[in-house]
Design a protein around this motif. Structure first.
Motif, PDB file in Angstrom:
ATOM      1  N   GLY A 180       0.823  -1.366   0.059  1.00  0.00           N
ATOM      2  CA  GLY A 180      -0.124  -0.204   0.038  1.00  0.00           C
ATOM      3  C   GLY A 180       0.973   1.266   0.010  1.00  0.00           C
ATOM      4  O   GLY A 180       0.268   2.271   0.395  1.00  0.00           O
TER       5      GLY A 180
ATOM      6  N   ILE B 134       3.756   4.086  -1.774  1.00  0.00           N
ATOM      7  CA  ILE B 134       4.445   4.342  -2.980  1.00  0.00           C
ATOM      8  C   ILE B 134       5.938   4.817  -2.533  1.00  0.00           C
ATOM      9  O   ILE B 134       6.376   5.449  -1.687  1.00  0.00           O
TER      10      ILE B 134
ATOM     11  N   THR C 253       0.133  -0.876  -4.392  1.00  0.00           N
ATOM     12  CA  THR C 253       1.515  -0.403  -4.096  1.00  0.00           C
ATOM     13  C   THR C 253       2.187  -0.100  -5.446  1.00  0.00           C
ATOM     14  O   THR C 253       1.956  -0.514  -6.400  1.00  0.00           O
TER      15      THR C 253
ATOM     16  N   ARG D  42      -3.489   5.429  -5.183  1.00  0.00           N
ATOM     17  CA  ARG D  42      -2.991   4.784  -3.870  1.00  0.00           C
ATOM     18  C   ARG D  42      -3.964   4.776  -2.854  1.00  0.00           C
ATOM     19  O   ARG D  42      -4.447   3.860  -2.023  1.00  0.00           O
TER      20      ARG D  42
END
Length: 235
Positions: free
Chosen positions: A27, A29, A187, A181
């Protein structure tokens, strides 16, 4: 979600990655940063199976994927959007998008995914029957990302999504990634030459130098490190 341990890769006799170890949380960045030639693109190509590592291990979703073929990695839930997007200019926008879900057996879900991508990228809606070669640079990048999302991946590998785009268009692409996201929990592993832009939407960052990890920290800390920014990130 993704764990890379001791990864080394070569192009012939040239070593492109050297003992790279990193972890990408579910989950999140995560930005991969560094100058040209640092090994950023090679890292994504190794993760997606396009380049075979000389040594090391890649674990995704708890499974060893180091030796899997590219198509099996895609079916495993990892989508790779390469530098430049790689859309097929002779096909229409919709045909390009549908290619991203061609392997999925659920035809109804393919239609739902198409609708979601077009909602995510409104500029593509009036162009869906037009050849992809007629699109602007920003629209092509939207199409490339949208095609990657058509397979409903659990992880998206993005290589230089802002390359060659006007600053305003690049900012819109980054905003879409951030919002995507937040809405879906996708992800994202993001390779970017524009370090400031990438870190502005990222949770964590890794900096590569000559194929090795030279720094790793949360995005805000990397942004605040003047010595690191000047030495490796170019701002």
């Amino acid at each position: 979600m993704l764990e890379i341990a001791g990864l080394t890769a070569h192009y012939g006799l040239v070593r492109a990655l050297s003992d790279v170890t990193l972890k990408v949380e579910e989950g999140s960045i995560t930005a991969i940063l560094g100058a040209n030639g640092a090994g950023k693109t090679t890292l994504l190509r190794v993760v997606s199976g396009l380049v075979r590592p000389s040594s090391g291990r890649i674990t995704a979703f708890g499974e060893d994927v180091t030796a899997l073929s590219t198509d099996r990695i895609a079916r495993f839930g990892i989508a790779h959007v390469p530098e430049g997007g790689g859309v097929i200019p002779e096909l229409t926008v919709e045909e390009n998008l549908r290619l991203g879900a061609l392997w999925r057996k659920d035809k109804a879900d393919r239609g739902a995914a198409l609708a979601e991508v077009l909602e995510l990228f409104p500029p593509l809606v009036p162009r869906r029957a037009k050849a992809a070669g007629t699109l602007s640079g920003g629209e092509r990048q939207m199409l490339a990302i949208g095609r990657g999302l058509m397979g409903r991946p659990r992880m998206l590998l993005l290589d230089e999504p802002s390359l060659g785009l006007a600053p305003l268009v690049a900012a819109k692409i980054m905003a879409v990634l951030r919002d995507l996201r937040a809405a879906t929990g996708l992800t994202v592993l993001l390779v970017e030459q524009n370090a400031r832009s990438a870190l502005s939407i990222s949770d964590h960052g890794f900096v590569l130098g000559l194929g090795a990890v030279v720094a790793s920290d949360d995005a805000d800390t990397l942004l605040a490190d003047d010595q690191l920014r000047h030495a490796y990130l170019g701002f």
